[in-house]
Enzyme design. Structure first.
Site, PDB file in Angstrom:
ATOM      1  CB  CYS A 140      40.892  42.124  34.924  1.00 33.30           C
ATOM      2  SG  CYS A 140      41.565  40.268  34.904  1.00 33.30           S
ATOM      3  CB  ALA A 141      37.487  40.196  37.967  1.00 38.88           C
TER       4      ALA A 141
END
Length: 108
Positions: free
Chosen positions: A63-64
């Site tokens: 993800c981020a």
């Protein structure tokens, strides 16, 4: 034990052609993702988990920053997927100087 791998372990697996899913939203994914990452937003994971391999095939989740991917990896482990979250996420990948691709498709 947390289902998490550090960036160098992931980078080596990525070079070997790992299965990688990106659980960020579509806009985040389109703005830059790890080459080869398949987009499965976290909100869609329940309905799309059956698309992922079982039988000991490692599935890396990104993800981020590593928070959403850790939650996703924990969920997938309960379903029998050998899931591992990438610590630090796409932000760490970028900080380490690795490339990203833009767009809505998982180009290599």
């Amino acid at each position: 034990m947390r289902p998490e791998v550090d960036l160098s372990t992931f980078a080596a697996a990525h070079r070997d052609g790992v299965v990688l899913i990106d659980v960020r939203g579509p806009v985040e994914y389109a703005h830059g993702h790890v080459p080869g990452a398949l987009s499965i937003p976290l909100g869609n994971l329940v309905t799309r988990a059956r698309e992922l391999p079982r039988g000991g095939v490692p599935v890396h989740v990104i993800c981020a920053s590593g928070n959403r991917s850790l939650a996703a990896a924990e969920y997938l482990l309960r379903l029998g997927v050998d899931a591992r979250s990438v610590a630090g996420g796409t932000a760490a990948w970028l900080r380490a100087g690795h490339p990203v691709v833009c767009g809505t498709h998982a180009r290599a």
